[in-house]
Design an enzyme around this catalytic site. Sequence first.
Site, mmCIF file in Angstrom:
data_model
loop_
_atom_site.group_PDB
_atom_site.id
_atom_site.type_symbol
_atom_site.label_atom_id
_atom_site.label_comp_id
_atom_site.label_asym_id
_atom_site.label_seq_id
_atom_site.Cartn_x
_atom_site.Cartn_y
_atom_site.Cartn_z
ATOM 1 C CD GLU A 131 3.904 63.158 65.860
ATOM 2 O OE1 GLU A 131 4.576 61.992 67.096
ATOM 3 O OE2 GLU A 131 2.475 62.941 66.013
ATOM 4 N N GLY A 184 0.980 53.702 64.216
ATOM 5 C CA GLY A 184 0.567 52.472 64.830
ATOM 6 C C GLY A 184 1.342 53.042 66.509
ATOM 7 C CE1 TYR A 185 5.685 54.665 66.963
ATOM 8 C CE2 TYR A 185 5.705 56.462 68.466
ATOM 9 C CZ TYR A 185 5.831 55.877 67.402
ATOM 10 O OH TYR A 185 7.470 56.197 67.348
#
Lengths: 390, 390, 397, 397
Positions: free
Chosen positions: D249, D132-133
């Site tokens: 990422e 949840g970014y």
Amino acid sequence: MALVLNEEQHLLKSSAEAFFRERAPVTALRALRDTADPTGFSRDLWREMAAMGWAGTFLPEEYGGIGCGYTELGVVMQAAGRTLAASPLFATVALGASAVLLAGSAEQKERLLPAVAAGETLLTVALQEGPHHRPERVATSAVANGEGYMLSGAKTYVPDGHVADVIVVVARTAGAGDEESATSGEGAGDSAGTAGLSLFLVDREAAGVMIERRSMADSRNMAEVRLDGATGELLGTAGEAWPVIDTVIDRANAVLAAEMLGSAQAAFERTMEYLKTREQFGALIGTFQALQHRAAQMFCEIELSKSVVLKALEAIDADAPDAALCASLAKVQVSDMLRLVSDEAIQMHGGIGMTDEEDVGLYLKRARVAQQMLGDENCHLDRYARLRGY
Amino acid sequence: MALVLNEEQHLLKSSAEAFFRERAPVTALRALRDTADPTGFSRDLWREMAAMGWAGTFLPEEYGGIGCGYTELGVVMQAAGRTLAASPLFATVALGASAVLLAGSAEQKERLLPAVAAGETLLTVALQEGPHHRPERVATSAVANGEGYMLSGAKTYVPDGHVADVIVVVARTAGAGDEESATSGEGAGDSAGTAGLSLFLVDREAAGVMIERRSMADSRNMAEVRLDGATGELLGTAGEAWPVIDTVIDRANAVLAAEMLGSAQAAFERTMEYLKTREQFGALIGTFQALQHRAAQMFCEIELSKSVVLKALEAIDADAPDAALCASLAKVQVSDMLRLVSDEAIQMHGGIGMTDEEDVGLYLKRARVAQQMLGDENCHLDRYARLRGY
Amino acid sequence: MDELEQFRQETRAWLEANCPASMRVPMKTEDEVCWGGRHFEFSSDDQRLWLQRMGEKGWTVPDWPVQYGGGGLDRKRVKILHEEMRNLGCRSPLSSLGILLLAPAMLKYASEEQKLEHLPKIARGEIRWCQGYSEPGSGSDLASLSTSAVDMGDHYLVNGAKIWTSYGDKADWIFCLVRTDPDAPKHEGISFLLFDMESEGVSTAPIRLISGASPFCQTFFDNVKVPKANLVGELNKGWTIAKHLLQHERSSAASLGATAPGSRKQSLQEMAVDAIGMKDGKLDDPIFRQKLARFHVREQAFTLTMQRVGDEMKAGADPGPASSLLKYYGSETNKERRELMIAAGGLDALGWEGEEFEEGRLARSWLRSKANSIEGGTSEIQLNIIAKRVLGLPQAD
Amino acid sequence: MDELEQFRQETRAWLEANCPASMRVPMKTEDEVCWGGRHFEFSSDDQRLWLQRMGEKGWTVPDWPVQYGGGGLDRKRVKILHEEMRNLGCRSPLSSLGILLLAPAMLKYASEEQKLEHLPKIARGEIRWCQGYSEPGSGSDLASLSTSAVDMGDHYLVNGAKIWTSYGDKADWIFCLVRTDPDAPKHEGISFLLFDMESEGVSTAPIRLISGASPFCQTFFDNVKVPKANLVGELNKGWTIAKHLLQHERSSAASLGATAPGSRKQSLQEMAVDAIGMKDGKLDDPIFRQKLARFHVREQAFTLTMQRVGDEMKAGADPGPASSLLKYYGSETNKERRELMIAAGGLDALGWEGEEFEEGRLARSWLRSKANSIEGGTSEIQLNIIAKRVLGLPQAD
């Protein structure tokens, strides 16, 4: 093999960069140009370079070399490229010594290579016969004549041809170098025309050798070499020189790519410095995002170029089966990169970049000449595709 | 001839833009897609368009047309492109009616064209036989059979092929459409293979005609048309259809380029609007200079595209000797431009551009399909070079 | 026979009688261009005679009013004159920054007295002008100029330096932007002055370019006295004149990118065919062939856009926004043309001196072209202008 | 026989005995990927068994410590395990954002208790995580997030919305950036929370993409109660964890651009040969052939750069600056690859539905690739980072 320089190579890099920065800065090239120096480089400097072993990086110790490899030669050439230093490294070592080492008899190697390593003898390879790199298009003929051969034809854009003591000439002992195969529309290395090629050692003082220097935009050294029945000494096997020629071109291209990379790095650093100091509209121009993004893209292309140059040199030293592929890979990536960097260096410098006083123009001129030497990016894209089987 | 629209054309532009904005906005295409509409456009809308004369812009008044030209058709298509409006304008008018007008006998024209102009009959041209535009590679054969011909073969990517009442089929009455000439590696229009081509009218209901719709990324209409001894009625002279085919492709390409231009303009305007309203890091993203410069470059490419599209349409209407050159010019410039604009529209929209909900994705999909139709930029660069004699 | 046809016949007859035969063949080198001015050395008597005759008739500037040394011709007659000159192959009698840049600004902003004093001498090629705009350090930010002109009662005292003064060492007079109010915002303290380059305190130093040529100078002003009558327009309103003049400059720079009709030089296409050869009716290098085709597409698209913009202006549109597009695209196109010439020519095109390289003609033109996207407003400036004025993108604070 | 060789033999024997035959053939579609989690529907018993056996041995995460559910293997043994798995063609038993993204951050920043609670479940594929970014409106400016977590004494009350939550509708737990101090500067009021997606007040809505797929969700939090024990790291120091995670990422996104070794899918080159054909040993389209060669040059140069950066890191260099380069270049390269596939395939590659188009496989992958230069930090952000941090270019005020 790891894609990083080892400790000795790192040391070589530092000392070579310091050497050229101090002993052959860009002002040295300017002086050679503005005085129309007849040699086109400093013989004193060359002797010093030879004394440090740079003329024999990849030559075995038995021939006076230091027994390292092309990676080391590339490291030195990259440093030379930073200051646009003119020297016989490319013509004598990357081209000439490569050819002799690959094709020469033991006697020929003993005769020539120690003198090369000592900085005493200058070599070159006379390859091209037109303004574009088409190594298989050779009309220069060699006719057997008792013990030797008689060579006739015209070679052009021979690097350092005006000072080389011995010229390695590509000539045809058989096969078609005429219009028939010459208009085949193929890039370098197409088999048509490569059979029947041979290499010869020609003495610059021999009868029938006419050498005329050519003045190039980058102030570096090229010559026209015309042969009119000149005596040539066979180097390697008659009619079967193509694999050697092909390999010499690969090796010289990898070294040339290293030089081009060094030039690009210097021009880029100079340009970044300018972006950090030049003001316009009350701000440093380096704060403008459009220029920042273009700078970042150049950085990426330079980083990729570092990888391909190192890979090509390492592949040569490892005698890897993909060495040819890697050489063409390097020439394409570095040519594309240098085109971008040299153009942007001028544009980002603005008006000042257009003046002869500012160095970036010299980098631009050198960029395009180096790009054309031994085949431009289109030529090597064609070759790369062929080597990948499509 | 001036490269500006005249007053009537300006009026047409305004009314066409208003029409598509109100009657066929992008939501109309979405509805056709999401309901898997079997027709793929609105027949009601088409009747309205025909009532305004748009189905007969370039048809002479004797065939129910309004006696204007391709420029007017282009103006309407450009407006349709803005909202990605699906209609038979391209297949029935730009392709089908062009072919019938150019090649048909008086009887054939009288039979078909007034019905086209009235919006009653739908046409198309079945040209391609593979995924790439290679109009000379035709394997579909036509064999004389008493009064008519029997056609066999498979046509693919036939625009609106699933609804066209009459299909103009390119088939071979003589010559080589086999591997021999098909692998010549040449682009469109190479003379090899173009001799022996003929055009036929094929009724969609005829025996031996099998039509299967194809689902494309841009949700526009394509079909596969297989012919198994289907009856065809000769259109024009047997074996000599190539000049007509070539001209039909030019005309349709100019009209397609106009549609692509309209799409690009809409996607660009939408993107500029986004740059003016989207905030990031406390600033409107339109203030970022890197995006500003890319926006300005898109603007330039769109301006150039406006000029080449208008020129191509005017050249067709003037029956100018360089009409073919201008058609390829337009396709290349507009394809290059639309590739840039559609990619940038997505990138500048960021994540939101990746969602199906936002329209820019639809413009991207349409962009690539339109680009491939009747030859992509490489195909037309080849043709452009040939037409300029090199 | 209508009046225009009669004018055409008279014009042709006059040209045939008055244009020397040697002025009807194409120039071989740039040295044959006639620039006029006090110290100009005519390359031939014919060149001098041709300028003199055209100047007397006012046909060096046929559309200017007669009282300013022009021909007083209307647009149709000007067109006829140019057509007849082209038909006979007449050279242009005079190349002049005075005509190209200064005069349009003078006609709009100068006093009647100033026009009467300066324009006729420009028209007759008696005075050669140079432009004093850029300064060392000002670059694209032209309005940051710092050359000062201080009001000394009956004259201004000018101090400072200019750069990129075209042919500053050969010009007789300079039109010059100077700062007359150092305290005002940067665009509001600038004035437009004219003065004689032979005034005491003016000196020039040529700048050598990467192409080897030195068409530009640095120009230095050390306590130069300029009569107050030489102020053009209002005091401190010089920026308005400068902008007007820059737009003219930009439009003429744009034409670089277009196909030069009737250019006598070998075209890129001819050069490529020569250097690369043809095979089966195609250039014998598929990659270069496609590059050339794409270049031609862009060149032709640009040329058509120039035409379209012209046609739209005739129909009443505002040329403003288009000039940046044309400047940007024109210079980028010309740079690309030169790059292709280098690529087609290979190392032959990178030769520098010697007859075999035509003394480096191709390489020098290539290097010269790199300035296209810098001079007269960089490409970056043009893109900024498009983003702001045409696209209306918001500006950072 | 040395210890490593013995380990290799034991490993091979164990894999041969425990990896079901159906888990040793390449996956045909993405549906066969094993994601684990509470509600995961295994595509076969073999898939379930394979995960279970590997999970028990800790070999889903062989390099993790044993107490967190890992295999506790050293680097050399991990390499041997992977080699043996590759040799036997064993599928990866588990794909997991928990392993890929959350765990590296947990290992560095979480308390021992948190590690013991969460990591073993990740390792065994029992709990599937989502991230949840991003928030609607935050875009590249991640730190501008506004989802709030208010301290209610024994718990936080979370309100707000997230976007681009990968498989948010299928995940069991979320790791989430929340604002815990609305008055602090934007990077300083953020905390890193973990919570169960089955908590009251959590809802998700899939987002349909241009490719037609819906791998992402919008996720809404309406008064969600989160125990205070679920805060990872310090309060208001979540941005540090976020940055650490983002760099991971970015590095994994970069690998998109490299040549996938041993990829089972048809390569671009094979596809081009199929679609275009060969003539005289060359692709029968000189223009596409050159484009392909240039792409391969860039792809290979990029792959070598990944290798060089890796080698430099092994030699002790800082990976920091390189990750932006690799992310930027990797995503642009993959986009170019997809464009070339479309160009090679022509209209066949633009089909959308139906078996003849493999249900639009090429077109959908092409569209999917457009997100490469947006997700995980846009290309523009990467260029900004390079300009600022690597090149040291000055920043505007």
